[in-house]
Design a protein around this motif. Structure first.
Motif, PDB file in Angstrom:
ATOM      1  N   ASP A 179       2.452   0.757  -5.440  1.00 20.09           N
ATOM      2  CA  ASP A 179       2.181   1.697  -6.493  1.00 20.09           C
ATOM      3  C   ASP A 179       2.846   2.761  -6.235  1.00 20.09           C
ATOM      4  O   ASP A 179       3.165   3.079  -5.062  1.00 20.09           O
ATOM      5  CB  ASP A 179       0.627   1.817  -6.839  1.00 20.09           C
ATOM      6  N   THR A 180       3.147   3.739  -7.072  1.00 18.46           N
ATOM      7  CA  THR A 180       3.754   5.000  -7.015  1.00 18.46           C
ATOM      8  C   THR A 180       2.700   6.029  -6.717  1.00 18.46           C
ATOM      9  O   THR A 180       1.759   5.924  -6.924  1.00 18.46           O
ATOM     10  CB  THR A 180       4.254   5.299  -8.382  1.00 18.46           C
ATOM     11  N   LEU A 181       3.165   6.789  -5.267  1.00 18.41           N
ATOM     12  CA  LEU A 181       2.314   7.796  -4.748  1.00 18.41           C
ATOM     13  C   LEU A 181       2.859   9.167  -5.077  1.00 18.41           C
ATOM     14  O   LEU A 181       4.077   9.298  -5.812  1.00 18.41           O
ATOM     15  CB  LEU A 181       2.499   7.644  -3.206  1.00 18.41           C
ATOM     16  N   LEU A 182       1.865  10.082  -4.999  1.00 19.65           N
ATOM     17  CA  LEU A 182       2.329  11.387  -5.728  1.00 19.65           C
ATOM     18  C   LEU A 182       2.217  12.365  -4.512  1.00 19.65           C
ATOM     19  O   LEU A 182       1.270  12.533  -3.688  1.00 19.65           O
ATOM     20  CB  LEU A 182       1.378  11.964  -6.592  1.00 19.65           C
ATOM     21  N   TRP A 183       3.327  13.028  -4.242  1.00 20.85           N
ATOM     22  CA  TRP A 183       3.514  14.276  -3.321  1.00 20.85           C
ATOM     23  C   TRP A 183       4.015  15.544  -3.828  1.00 20.85           C
ATOM     24  O   TRP A 183       4.941  15.691  -4.411  1.00 20.85           O
ATOM     25  CB  TRP A 183       4.493  13.969  -2.075  1.00 20.85           C
ATOM     26  N   GLY A 184       2.848  16.377  -4.252  1.00 14.28           N
ATOM     27  CA  GLY A 184       3.077  17.236  -5.399  1.00 14.28           C
ATOM     28  C   GLY A 184       3.351  17.062  -6.628  1.00 14.28           C
ATOM     29  O   GLY A 184       2.624  15.910  -7.180  1.00 14.28           O
ATOM     30  N   ASP A 185       4.411  17.305  -7.114  1.00 13.93           N
ATOM     31  CA  ASP A 185       4.840  16.951  -8.380  1.00 13.93           C
ATOM     32  C   ASP A 185       5.804  15.694  -8.266  1.00 13.93           C
ATOM     33  O   ASP A 185       6.413  15.144  -9.187  1.00 13.93           O
ATOM     34  CB  ASP A 185       5.631  17.974  -9.451  1.00 13.93           C
ATOM     35  N   TYR A 186       6.217  15.177  -7.042  1.00 15.73           N
ATOM     36  CA  TYR A 186       7.152  14.267  -6.805  1.00 15.73           C
ATOM     37  C   TYR A 186       6.540  12.779  -6.619  1.00 15.73           C
ATOM     38  O   TYR A 186       5.450  12.694  -6.266  1.00 15.73           O
ATOM     39  CB  TYR A 186       7.915  14.490  -5.701  1.00 15.73           C
ATOM     40  N   GLN A 187       7.302  11.874  -7.316  1.00 11.90           N
ATOM     41  CA  GLN A 187       6.567  10.606  -7.189  1.00 11.90           C
ATOM     42  C   GLN A 187       7.530   9.627  -6.169  1.00 11.90           C
ATOM     43  O   GLN A 187       8.674   9.867  -6.094  1.00 11.90           O
ATOM     44  CB  GLN A 187       6.757   9.805  -8.397  1.00 11.90           C
ATOM     45  N   LEU A 188       6.625   8.696  -5.518  1.00 15.00           N
ATOM     46  CA  LEU A 188       7.227   8.131  -4.364  1.00 15.00           C
ATOM     47  C   LEU A 188       6.721   6.751  -4.418  1.00 15.00           C
ATOM     48  O   LEU A 188       5.554   6.588  -4.494  1.00 15.00           O
ATOM     49  CB  LEU A 188       6.708   8.850  -2.947  1.00 15.00           C
ATOM     50  N   LYS A 189       7.782   5.811  -4.455  1.00 16.68           N
ATOM     51  CA  LYS A 189       7.404   4.304  -4.280  1.00 16.68           C
ATOM     52  C   LYS A 189       6.778   4.119  -2.983  1.00 16.68           C
ATOM     53  O   LYS A 189       7.609   4.532  -1.990  1.00 16.68           O
ATOM     54  CB  LYS A 189       8.527   3.363  -4.653  1.00 16.68           C
ATOM     55  N   SER A 190       5.979   3.186  -2.721  1.00 13.30           N
ATOM     56  CA  SER A 190       5.420   2.931  -1.409  1.00 13.30           C
ATOM     57  C   SER A 190       5.838   1.375  -1.087  1.00 13.30           C
ATOM     58  O   SER A 190       5.197   0.683  -0.348  1.00 13.30           O
ATOM     59  CB  SER A 190       3.942   3.004  -1.582  1.00 13.30           C
ATOM     60  N   ASN A 191       7.107   0.847  -1.723  1.00 11.46           N
ATOM     61  CA  ASN A 191       7.437  -0.196  -1.349  1.00 11.46           C
ATOM     62  C   ASN A 191       8.214  -0.341   0.076  1.00 11.46           C
ATOM     63  O   ASN A 191       8.215   0.660   0.710  1.00 11.46           O
ATOM     64  CB  ASN A 191       8.636  -0.744  -2.313  1.00 11.46           C
ATOM     65  N   GLU A 192       8.702  -1.531   0.663  1.00  7.01           N
ATOM     66  CA  GLU A 192       9.260  -1.774   1.826  1.00  7.01           C
ATOM     67  C   GLU A 192      10.551  -0.796   1.822  1.00  7.01           C
ATOM     68  O   GLU A 192      10.823  -0.225   3.039  1.00  7.01           O
ATOM     69  CB  GLU A 192       9.314  -3.053   2.162  1.00  7.01           C
ATOM     70  N   ARG A 193      11.401  -0.698   0.871  1.00 12.53           N
ATOM     71  CA  ARG A 193      12.611  -0.010   0.736  1.00 12.53           C
ATOM     72  C   ARG A 193      12.266   1.573   1.284  1.00 12.53           C
ATOM     73  O   ARG A 193      13.023   2.110   2.259  1.00 12.53           O
ATOM     74  CB  ARG A 193      13.213  -0.330  -0.439  1.00 12.53           C
ATOM     75  N   THR A 194      11.537   2.054   0.655  1.00 13.12           N
ATOM     76  CA  THR A 194      10.919   3.385   0.981  1.00 13.12           C
ATOM     77  C   THR A 194      10.514   3.702   2.379  1.00 13.12           C
ATOM     78  O   THR A 194      10.720   4.489   2.856  1.00 13.12           O
ATOM     79  CB  THR A 194       9.984   3.955  -0.167  1.00 13.12           C
ATOM     80  N   LYS A 195       9.533   2.711   2.621  1.00 19.68           N
ATOM     81  CA  LYS A 195       8.877   2.612   4.122  1.00 19.68           C
ATOM     82  C   LYS A 195      10.343   2.580   5.137  1.00 19.68           C
ATOM     83  O   LYS A 195      10.147   3.391   6.081  1.00 19.68           O
ATOM     84  CB  LYS A 195       8.127   1.706   4.255  1.00 19.68           C
ATOM     85  N   ASN A 196      11.200   1.792   4.872  1.00 20.08           N
ATOM     86  CA  ASN A 196      12.179   1.689   5.772  1.00 20.08           C
ATOM     87  C   ASN A 196      12.947   3.006   5.913  1.00 20.08           C
ATOM     88  O   ASN A 196      13.530   3.235   7.078  1.00 20.08           O
ATOM     89  CB  ASN A 196      13.116   0.515   5.602  1.00 20.08           C
ATOM     90  N   ALA A 197      13.563   3.464   4.680  1.00 17.61           N
ATOM     91  CA  ALA A 197      14.266   4.498   4.721  1.00 17.61           C
ATOM     92  C   ALA A 197      13.602   5.820   5.276  1.00 17.61           C
ATOM     93  O   ALA A 197      14.342   6.562   6.027  1.00 17.61           O
ATOM     94  CB  ALA A 197      14.498   4.964   3.095  1.00 17.61           C
ATOM     95  N   ILE A 198      12.249   5.967   5.313  1.00 22.56           N
ATOM     96  CA  ILE A 198      11.611   6.932   5.803  1.00 22.56           C
ATOM     97  C   ILE A 198      11.514   6.882   7.309  1.00 22.56           C
ATOM     98  O   ILE A 198      11.953   7.772   8.311  1.00 22.56           O
ATOM     99  CB  ILE A 198       9.914   7.175   5.478  1.00 22.56           C
ATOM    100  N   THR A 199      11.304   5.618   7.825  1.00 26.18           N
ATOM    101  CA  THR A 199      11.385   5.268   9.311  1.00 26.18           C
ATOM    102  C   THR A 199      12.593   5.590   9.831  1.00 26.18           C
ATOM    103  O   THR A 199      12.830   6.145  10.973  1.00 26.18           O
ATOM    104  CB  THR A 199      10.981   3.712   9.483  1.00 26.18           C
ATOM    105  N   PHE A 200      13.720   5.100   9.204  1.00 21.14           N
ATOM    106  CA  PHE A 200      15.094   5.285   9.730  1.00 21.14           C
ATOM    107  C   PHE A 200      15.440   6.671   9.887  1.00 21.14           C
ATOM    108  O   PHE A 200      16.013   7.270  10.825  1.00 21.14           O
ATOM    109  CB  PHE A 200      16.171   4.419   9.168  1.00 21.14           C
TER     110      PHE A 200
END
Length: 191
Positions: free
Chosen positions: A92-113
């Motif tokens: 599902d979509t997570l919230l960081w302040g006013d910003y929305q962040l998908k918690s899918n594998e693509r996002t996790k990988n992008a953050i890790t890299f």
């Protein structure tokens, strides 16, 4: 409670199917979820004499026959339903302040890299969220990563806890009374 159904042959006093969510359509009937429990339980009106869909949580199994493996098969279906709900919560979509962040594998990988390429956590970088971009520090990205990891693990822990409750059911009535609702972790990341 839960919103699961079984298909019953009232004439033969037999449970004809494993536990499942009520299908949207069945046979010549469209829109099952919009019908009353009374109409679902007795489908004579639709030409299916002796048959009906009954809510698992309210059905009295006394005097009804079902296959010996029915309970184990039904538990497996219920676990699959819980697993699908966990996956929806996990991605599902997570919230960081006013910003929305998908918690899918693509996002996790992008953050890790990105974290692997940062040597100074105080440096800033542009990060694209679902609803816009902003500058964040490496430390903020690390905090987001930690939150996503913790959130994901919490979702799996809650799923496993519910699976244990399902496994503990020793009969159809207990499975029918099982509360399948899960309160998933907060989706808000501290800024």
């Amino acid at each position: 409670m839960n919103n699961l159904y079984v298909f019953i042959n009232h004439d033969l006093r037999r449970v004809d199917n494993i536990v499942q969510k009520l299908p949207k359509n069945w046979g010549n009937i469209q829109g099952l979820p919009f019908l009353s429990e009374e109409k679902l339980a007795d489908l004579d009106w639709a030409g299916h004499r002796g048959f009906g869909w009954v809510k698992l949580s309210t059905f009295d199994f006394s005097g009804y026959y079902f296959q010996p493996e029915w309970l184990d098969m039904s538990k497996s279906v219920v676990k699959d339903i819980v697993a699908a709900e966990r996956y929806d919560a996990e991605t599902d979509t997570l919230l960081w302040g006013d910003y929305q962040l998908k918690s899918n594998e693509r996002t996790k990988n992008a953050i890790t890299f990105k974290l692997l390429s940062i040597s100074d956590l105080t440096s800033t970088l542009d990060w694209k969220f679902v609803n816009g971009s902003t500058q964040i520090t490496g430390q903020q990205l690390k905090d987001i990563s930690t939150f996503i990891d913790t959130y994901t693990q919490s979702c799996f822990d809650l799923e496993l806890q519910k699976h244990a409750e399902i496994d503990a059911c020793s009969n159809a009535s207990e499975l029918g009374q099982l509360d399948l609702s899960i309160t998933w972790p907060s989706k808000t990341i501290s800024t």
